[in-house]
Enzyme design. Structure first.
Site, PDB file in Angstrom:
ATOM      1  N   CYS A  63      73.224 -23.884 -18.063  1.00 60.43           N
ATOM      2  CA  CYS A  63      73.133 -22.789 -17.097  1.00 60.43           C
ATOM      3  C   CYS A  63      72.813 -21.510 -17.863  1.00 60.43           C
ATOM      4  CB  CYS A  63      74.448 -22.657 -16.320  1.00 60.43           C
ATOM      5  SG  CYS A  63      74.454 -21.306 -15.126  1.00 60.43           S
ATOM      6  N   ILE A  64      71.936 -20.701 -17.312  1.00 67.67           N
ATOM      7  CA  ILE A  64      71.533 -19.463 -17.988  1.00 67.67           C
ATOM      8  C   ILE A  64      71.432 -18.355 -16.955  1.00 67.67           C
ATOM      9  CG2 ILE A  64      69.079 -20.018 -17.782  1.00 67.67           C
ATOM     10  CD1 ILE A  64      68.711 -18.647 -20.533  1.00 67.67           C
ATOM     11  N   LEU A  65      71.873 -17.159 -17.334  1.00 72.15           N
ATOM     12  CA  LEU A  65      71.881 -16.017 -16.413  1.00 72.15           C
ATOM     13  C   LEU A  65      71.710 -14.721 -17.199  1.00 72.15           C
ATOM     14  CD1 LEU A  65      72.561 -14.661 -13.575  1.00 72.15           C
ATOM     15  CD2 LEU A  65      74.905 -14.557 -14.421  1.00 72.15           C
ATOM     16  N   TYR A  68      65.584  -9.616 -21.996  1.00 65.66           N
ATOM     17  CA  TYR A  68      66.808 -10.290 -22.440  1.00 65.66           C
ATOM     18  C   TYR A  68      66.804 -11.781 -22.076  1.00 65.66           C
ATOM     19  CZ  TYR A  68      68.733  -5.678 -23.448  1.00 65.66           C
ATOM     20  OH  TYR A  68      68.947  -4.419 -23.975  1.00 65.66           O
ATOM     21  N   GLU A 115      68.413 -28.175 -18.787  1.00 61.68           N
ATOM     22  CA  GLU A 115      68.865 -29.158 -17.807  1.00 61.68           C
ATOM     23  C   GLU A 115      68.175 -28.935 -16.474  1.00 61.68           C
ATOM     24  OE1 GLU A 115      73.083 -30.646 -15.808  1.00 61.68           O
ATOM     25  OE2 GLU A 115      73.078 -29.410 -17.618  1.00 61.68           O
ATOM     26  N   SER A 117      66.184 -23.382 -11.421  1.00 61.88           N
ATOM     27  CA  SER A 117      66.037 -22.476 -10.284  1.00 61.88           C
ATOM     28  C   SER A 117      64.649 -21.836 -10.320  1.00 61.88           C
ATOM     29  CB  SER A 117      67.127 -21.410 -10.316  1.00 61.88           C
ATOM     30  OG  SER A 117      67.007 -20.619 -11.489  1.00 61.88           O
ATOM     31  N   SER A 131      57.017 -18.875 -18.796  1.00 64.97           N
ATOM     32  CA  SER A 131      56.518 -17.732 -19.554  1.00 64.97           C
ATOM     33  C   SER A 131      56.840 -17.879 -21.042  1.00 64.97           C
ATOM     34  CB  SER A 131      57.108 -16.442 -19.002  1.00 64.97           C
ATOM     35  OG  SER A 131      56.706 -15.336 -19.774  1.00 64.97           O
TER      36      SER A 131
END
Length: 538
Positions: free
Chosen positions: A401-403, A413, A435, A439, A448
């Protein structure tokens, strides 16, 4: 001649006469088989005795002896007390092996050991033309049925039935008490089942395919269709930022973008007030407030500004817990173990769910490592974003998960977090991949990043032949991701049975111009600033 068994005689002379008679009969006809006086013949004698009438003090027994064509009647003898008790006991219907009275005449015949002998006696009496009063009385159903039958379940009064359709029961299968129910509850359930069956049959008839084929749409369907058309028009119209915010606020007020009735609309996070995008499973007492106050260092959530101010006065945290594994300038990355700092990681996941749609990890954080990126100033290390990864991933996922926090979006960032995850894969000497499923924003960010990595590699590559495997080993990007990116850039062609990678100079020049325009302010990860060794085990 049949032998006669007599328990006790009234006098010795009678007993002697009987024995003499039996001896004489044995001499004349010794070839006949001996039979005993059965309980059925005794019962017949009692019934005939009751018809002719007799005194209660001296009840007589009548014994029928059947010879070839002659019916002989034995003399009347006073019955002993034991025989009287036996006769009284035999007045009740015989019991079946289960302990209940027989329900039909066939049960009586089966229970008698000498049933064939009784049938023969009745036939001989019919042929002899004797007095009808001496004929065996045929039992009818109402005489053989025992109305005192009870359910074998202890404590059951045999009332009610499990189906709710009968007033009594006599077996365990229909006993309400055996199934932990009462007779009234069974009746209520039977009524409910009938109602459900009626509603189901009525609904099926109303929703028949042939009945609704030419039916006009309902008002609800028309309203929903109009709403969908309006949403598509607004999506395709290219709304400005102000219009989009107003439209999102309208949808939020109508409750169309929430997953539940309670949703946190805004949060106060440090010096920023952030509008939430999605529902997060905070406790109900906090979610129904609509506005949440979160400490930007320990991520504790509170109900009011006063509680937050008091908490900030005594909160000693100025950076995330765990080990600082990277620092360059004001940017730092901390490695937080979900097993050692469970509360912090749970609060981080709840905060991230406010801005992620497909996130499902909330409380089971022990198998994960969290890499939290911060930006430091004179007040502390402020949360910029994070990504999590499994401690032991069998599919070599380097990101679960990445945010990036909304106040730091579109500043580079996100690519830094992705680049840092691939840097860890290079140190581990593995090929990593995020994974799935990704989204919408995550897919855009990764596409990108992969495009930038491939164009940089093509710009620096001086050979004539290139291999996707070599690109994967050099960049730690999964070969599947490399192929999909080359196809999207139209740099992968199939010619004469071979796959060719085209070096498109126009795309490389365009990327080089953007890199020059960004200048030295470009945010990148420096591998020399990483102080990290792969964790061993869990």
């Amino acid at each position: 001649m049949a032998d006669i068994w007599w328990p006790t005689a009234g006098s010795s002379s009678d007993g002697t006469a009987d024995s003499d008679d039996s001896a004489d009969h044995e001499k004349t006809d010794s070839s006949r088989s001996s039979t005993r006086l059965t309980r059925a013949s005794l019962r017949l004698s009692q019934s005939s005795q009751g018809k002719h009438g007799g005194s209660t003090n001296a009840r007589c027994l009548q014994i029928l002896i059947v010879q070839k064509d002659v019916l002989v009647t034995a003399p009347h003898v006073d019955a002993p007390p034991d025989m009287k008790q036996l006769a009284e006991r035999d007045e009740s219907p015989p019991r079946t092996p289960t302990g209940n009275a027989p329900s039909s005449e066939s049960d009586i015949d089966i229970s008698s050991p000498n049933a064939s002998h009784d049938e023969g006696m009745a036939k001989d009496q019919k042929d002899s033309g004797s007095d009808p009063s001496h004929r065996p009385k045929r039992r009818r159903f109402h005489e053989s049925y025992n109305f005192n039958m009870k359910c074998p379940t202890p404590g059951c009064n045999s009332l009610g039935h499990l189906t709710g359709k009968h007033e009594r029961h006599f077996s365990i299968s229909g006993c309400p008490l055996y199934h932990n129910l009462s007779a009234d509850e069974c009746k209520v359930k039977a009524i409910e089942r009938e109602k459900q069956d009626d509603e189901r049959s009525q609904g099926q008839s109303e929703e028949s395919r042939h009945a609704t084929r030419h039916q006009a749409p309902t008002a609800r369907q028309v309203k929903y269709k109009e709403k969908v058309q309006e949403m598509r028009k607004r999506r395709d119209a290219g709304l400005t930022k102000e219009q989009k915010e107003k439209y999102m606020e309208k949808l939020r007020m109508q409750g169309q973008i929430t997953e539940g009735s309670n949703m946190i609309k805004t949060i106060l996070f440090g010096r920023y007030e952030l509008d939430t995008w999605y529902h997060s499973p905070y406790p109900e007492e906090y979610a129904r407030l609509g506005r949440l106050y979160v400490c930007e260092f320990c991520l504790k959530y509170m109900k009011s500004q006063t509680i937050l101010r008091r908490h900030m006065a005594k909160c000693v945290w100025k950076h995330p817990p765990g080990d600082e594994v990277y620092r360059k300038g004001a940017i730092s990355v901390f490695e937080v173990d979900g097993k050692k700092n469970k509360i912090y990681c749970q609060n981080l996941c709840l905060l991230a769910k406010l801005f992620l749609d497909h996130k499902t990890l909330y409380y089971d954080v022990e198998p994960f490592l969290f890499y939290v990126m911060t930006e430091a100033d004179n007040t502390g290390c402020h949360l910029v974003g994070y990504f999590s990864k499994e401690k032991n991933s069998f599919l070599n996922y380097n990101v679960s998960c990445i945010l990036t926090m909304p106040q730091y979006m579109r500043q580079g960032y996100g690519k830094m977090l992705i680049d840092f995850s691939y840097l860890l894969s290079k140190v581990e000497e593995k090929v990593g991949s995020p994974e799935r499923p990704l989204s919408d924003l995550g897919l855009i960010s990764y596409r990108s990043y992969w495009k930038e990595v491939l164009l940089r590699y093509m710009h620096n590559f001086q050979g004539k032949e290139i291999s996707i495997k070599e690109i994967s080993q050099e960049t730690a990007v999964n070969p599947v991701d490399i192929v999909s990116t080359l196809q999207s850039l139209q740099m992968l062609k199939y010619w004469k049975g071979k796959h060719l990678v085209l070096k498109r100079q126009d795309l490389i020049d365009e990327w080089k111009a953007k890199e020059t325009k960004r200048g030295t302010n470009n945010k990148t990860i420096d591998p020399n600033s990483l102080k990290w060794t792969p964790p061993k085990g869990t």
